[in-house]
Design a protein around this motif. Structure first.
Motif, PDB file in Angstrom:
ATOM      1  N   ILE A  15      -4.470  97.592  97.950  1.00  0.00           N
ATOM      2  CA  ILE A  15      -4.029  98.737  98.747  1.00  0.00           C
ATOM      3  C   ILE A  15      -4.028  99.937  97.805  1.00  0.00           C
ATOM      4  O   ILE A  15      -3.338  99.938  96.777  1.00  0.00           O
ATOM      5  N   ASN A  16      -4.866 100.919  98.105  1.00  0.00           N
ATOM      6  CA  ASN A  16      -4.934 102.119  97.274  1.00  0.00           C
ATOM      7  C   ASN A  16      -3.947 103.153  97.796  1.00  0.00           C
ATOM      8  O   ASN A  16      -3.805 103.329  99.009  1.00  0.00           O
ATOM      9  N   ILE A  17      -3.308 103.842  96.883  1.00  0.00           N
ATOM     10  CA  ILE A  17      -2.290 104.805  97.282  1.00  0.00           C
ATOM     11  C   ILE A  17      -2.575 106.140  96.608  1.00  0.00           C
ATOM     12  O   ILE A  17      -2.694 106.213  95.370  1.00  0.00           O
ATOM     13  N   LYS A  18      -2.741 107.140  97.449  1.00  0.00           N
ATOM     14  CA  LYS A  18      -3.021 108.472  96.916  1.00  0.00           C
ATOM     15  C   LYS A  18      -1.860 109.377  97.233  1.00  0.00           C
ATOM     16  O   LYS A  18      -1.331 109.354  98.349  1.00  0.00           O
ATOM     17  N   LEU A  19      -1.414 110.167  96.258  1.00  0.00           N
ATOM     18  CA  LEU A  19      -0.312 111.097  96.501  1.00  0.00           C
ATOM     19  C   LEU A  19      -0.796 112.283  97.309  1.00  0.00           C
ATOM     20  O   LEU A  19      -1.875 112.818  97.064  1.00  0.00           O
ATOM     21  N   THR A  20      -0.003 112.706  98.278  1.00  0.00           N
ATOM     22  CA  THR A  20      -0.325 113.949  98.992  1.00  0.00           C
ATOM     23  C   THR A  20       0.182 115.103  98.136  1.00  0.00           C
ATOM     24  O   THR A  20       0.852 114.892  97.108  1.00  0.00           O
ATOM     25  N   GLN A  21      -0.094 116.292  98.583  1.00  0.00           N
ATOM     26  CA  GLN A  21       0.402 117.503  97.932  1.00  0.00           C
ATOM     27  C   GLN A  21       1.925 117.433  97.722  1.00  0.00           C
ATOM     28  O   GLN A  21       2.432 117.685  96.631  1.00  0.00           O
ATOM     29  N   ILE A  22       2.608 117.035  98.804  1.00  0.00           N
ATOM     30  CA  ILE A  22       4.079 116.970  98.718  1.00  0.00           C
ATOM     31  C   ILE A  22       4.510 115.850  97.771  1.00  0.00           C
ATOM     32  O   ILE A  22       5.450 115.992  96.992  1.00  0.00           O
ATOM     33  N   GLY A  23       3.791 114.744  97.821  1.00  0.00           N
ATOM     34  CA  GLY A  23       4.081 113.615  96.945  1.00  0.00           C
ATOM     35  C   GLY A  23       3.942 114.023  95.476  1.00  0.00           C
ATOM     36  O   GLY A  23       4.774 113.678  94.627  1.00  0.00           O
TER      37      GLY A  23
END
Ligand code: ARG
Length: 576
Positions: free
Chosen positions: A78-86
């Motif tokens: 499971i790949n997890i990418k941070l959003t701008q807010i993250g």
């Protein structure tokens, strides 16, 4: 912690699908992916289902959230990418990161130079690794006490006395008619050490002088104190040169009043037996196999079995290094009550510490719940893979090596046309040595390539210092600005993630009792910073919001580099 947040989301989404397992998240090295979860493989195996389908099922049922984008990558990551807010949240976490106070007290024993003898490279490694571990423990919130544990009670000072006696100056030094200083000792020791191998009578005299001061016989005991004072003063200078500092400057001699006590403990508990006139303690464990080092990788493994007994009293009544160590553990426990005792020495002392630790546990000198750690480090070798040699083939001592590195640094500073003084030369040379010493796997031997490690580019201490100086100079030019954490380019993001990795590396370093993970993470941060720096304009950025974001990134990066360097005992200069 944002990583924990992602774990919570995954675990509860799995739960909504009837899967009651913990899903853990780690930093990712894949492009376009910040964190990843590898748990689907093991969970699917347990449930006997298809891991890829499990990953899809979990990801598809995640409710929308503001911090992450989740996706599935084959075979079942499971790949997890941070959003701008993250990303902004991560930035805040880095800024406000705190290490909680721990209740354990760690007592760390490193350095351990032998008074009277010139220090060698092994002592330097012990200073570097021990100092950094001590600072790491403090950073992580432990109570720490450090002790240099001088070798001040054995033959070397007896040999010096014997040499001065032979030369007819001993009485004059004793009475103060001649002035005792470190040069006198540095000259006498090598001569004495050579002579003891050639002249049996000289050796015997040195031994009896050693016994004399050990038994507090005057005037030898008093003169021993003088010799000790002069060399402790000298050793303190070397510590300063290497940025190593101690709470306690004790030595083997400080254990002497507890020697009889510990020997009696072994006797009373029936743990000691006589062997050829000496007193020994059996420390072998039944059925234990001690692997012997292999000469070639495909050699059949051979074993030394069992662990030899530990001698705690010699037949002539003289004191032993091991007994001093046991008596030292005794009084460290009496006065300091550490939860953990950590020793750093050359790897060749590993077996000896195993014996000492076992003996102390058997006799209850170390309480059952106390942890005893020994880290045995490898040797630092020259480019030919053999022990370091000077240009004319001699053995390189600690001070020789430092001067060799300083000379190289001076050459580079001259080449670059940098204004420098001795202090700048010292701290750059130290960073070259320390970064090389600390970035290797601690137990392994490694090659110290002076040219490579003093370079201002590549994976070196000076490169890290140089990066910090560059940031300082931009921040000085920029003046004051309003903090802004809205990072927005992939290059900025890479820098933020490397800072989070650097912060996480301290726990790894603690578990491994080695600083290589911190050095690697620090280097990645500096490298990612350079990529960002080369890709984006900073001072000349027209959009003020963007400019402040970039300056905030610089400030955060500098903070993190500074605090990592502080752990490694690398100083960051103003300019270089
Ligand atoms: N003096 C020793 C040596 O040069 C190192 C001391 C290490 N510490 C200890 N507690 N034994 O090998």
């Amino acid at each position: 912690m944002i990583k924990k947040e992602a774990e919570k989301i995954l675990t509860s989404s799995a739960k909504s699908q009837g899967v009651e397992d913990e899903f853990s998240v780690v930093f990712s090295n894949m492009p376009n992916c910040d964190f990843q979860c590898n748990s689907c493989f093991s969970v699917a195996k347990k449930l006997n289902t298809n891991p890829f389908e499990l990953a899809q099922k979990i990801v598809n049922s995640i409710p929308s959230n503001e911090f992450f984008e989740f996706s599935v990558a084959k075979p079942a990551f499971i790949n997890i990418k941070l959003t701008q807010i993250g990303l902004e949240k991560l930035g805040k976490e880095i800024l406000n990161h705190k290490y909680l106070k721990k209740k354990e007290h760690i007592f760390i024993d490193y350095g351990g130079p032998n008074l009277g003898k010139a220090m060698h490279i092994g002592h330097m490694r012990s200073f570097n690794i021990g100092e950094a571990l001590k600072r790491l423990y403090k950073k992580l919130g432990y109570k720490v006490t450090s002790d240099i544990f001088f070798g001040d009670w054995g033959m070397p000072l007896g040999l010096i006395m014997a040499m001065l006696e032979k030369e007819g100056t001993l009485e004059k030094y004793m009475s103060g008619e001649l002035n005792l200083n470190i040069e006198v000792m540095n000259e006498a020791y090598p001569k004495a050490s050579k002579l003891k191998d050639e002249d049996r009578f000289f050796k015997e005299r040195a031994e009896s002088l050693t016994l004399a001061f050990q038994n507090k016989q005057e005037p030898y005991y008093d003169f021993w104190k003088k010799l000790r004072d002069v060399s402790v003063k000298e050793a303190k200078k070397v510590c300063k040169l290497l940025d190593a500092d101690f709470d306690l400057w004790n030595g083997e001699s400080d254990a002497r009043e507890y020697i009889d006590t510990v020997i009696n403990i072994f006797k009373e508990k029936n743990l000691a037996r006589e062997s050829e006139g000496a007193l020994v303690v059996d420390v072998a464990v039944e059925g234990e196999q001690i692997p012997l080092p292999k000469k070639t990788p495909d050699e059949v493994q051979r074993y030394d079995n069992p662990m030899p007994p530990l001698i705690i009293q010699k037949s002539n009544g003289g004191e032993l290094y091991a007994t001093s160590d046991i008596a030292t553990i005794y009084y460290r426990n009496k006065f300091y009550h550490p939860d953990i005792l950590h020793y750093l020495t050359d790897g060749r002392q590993t077996q000896r510490f195993t014996q000492i630790f076992r003996a102390c546990k058997k006799a209850g000198i170390s309480p059952a719940n106390q942890q005893l750690w020994h880290t045995g480090f490898g040797t630092m070798n020259g480019k030919d893979g053999k022990a370091f040699k000077t240009r004319n083939g001699g053995n390189v001592g600690l001070l020789d090596l430092i001067s060799m590195v300083q000379e190289k640094v001076e050459e580079k500073l001259k080449q670059n046309g940098t204004d420098y003084d001795n202090e700048l030369k010292r701290i750059i040379a130290n960073s070259a040595i320390k970064f090389a010493d600390l970035s290797n796997v601690v137990e392994k031997d490694y090659v110290f390539d002076i040219d490579k490690f003093t370079s201002f580019e590549g994976k070196t201490g000076p490169y890290i210092q140089y990066t910090a100086c560059r940031i300082k100079s931009i921040l000085n030019k920029a003046g004051s600005f309003k903090e802004n954490l809205s990072f927005y380019t992939p290059e900025q993001k890479a820098v933020v993630i490397s800072m989070a990795k650097l912060q996480a590396s301290y726990e790894t370093a603690f578990n491994e009792k080695s600083l290589s993970s911190v050095c690697n993470a620090l280097y990645d941060l500096a490298k990612n910073f350079s990529t960002f720096y080369n890709a984006e304009r900073i001072i000349s950025e027209q959009d003020l919001n963007k400019k402040f974001t970039k300056l905030t990134l610089l400030k955060l990066t500098l903070n993190e580099i500074n605090s990592a360097c502080d752990v490694l005992a690398i100083e960051v200069p103003e300019k270089m």
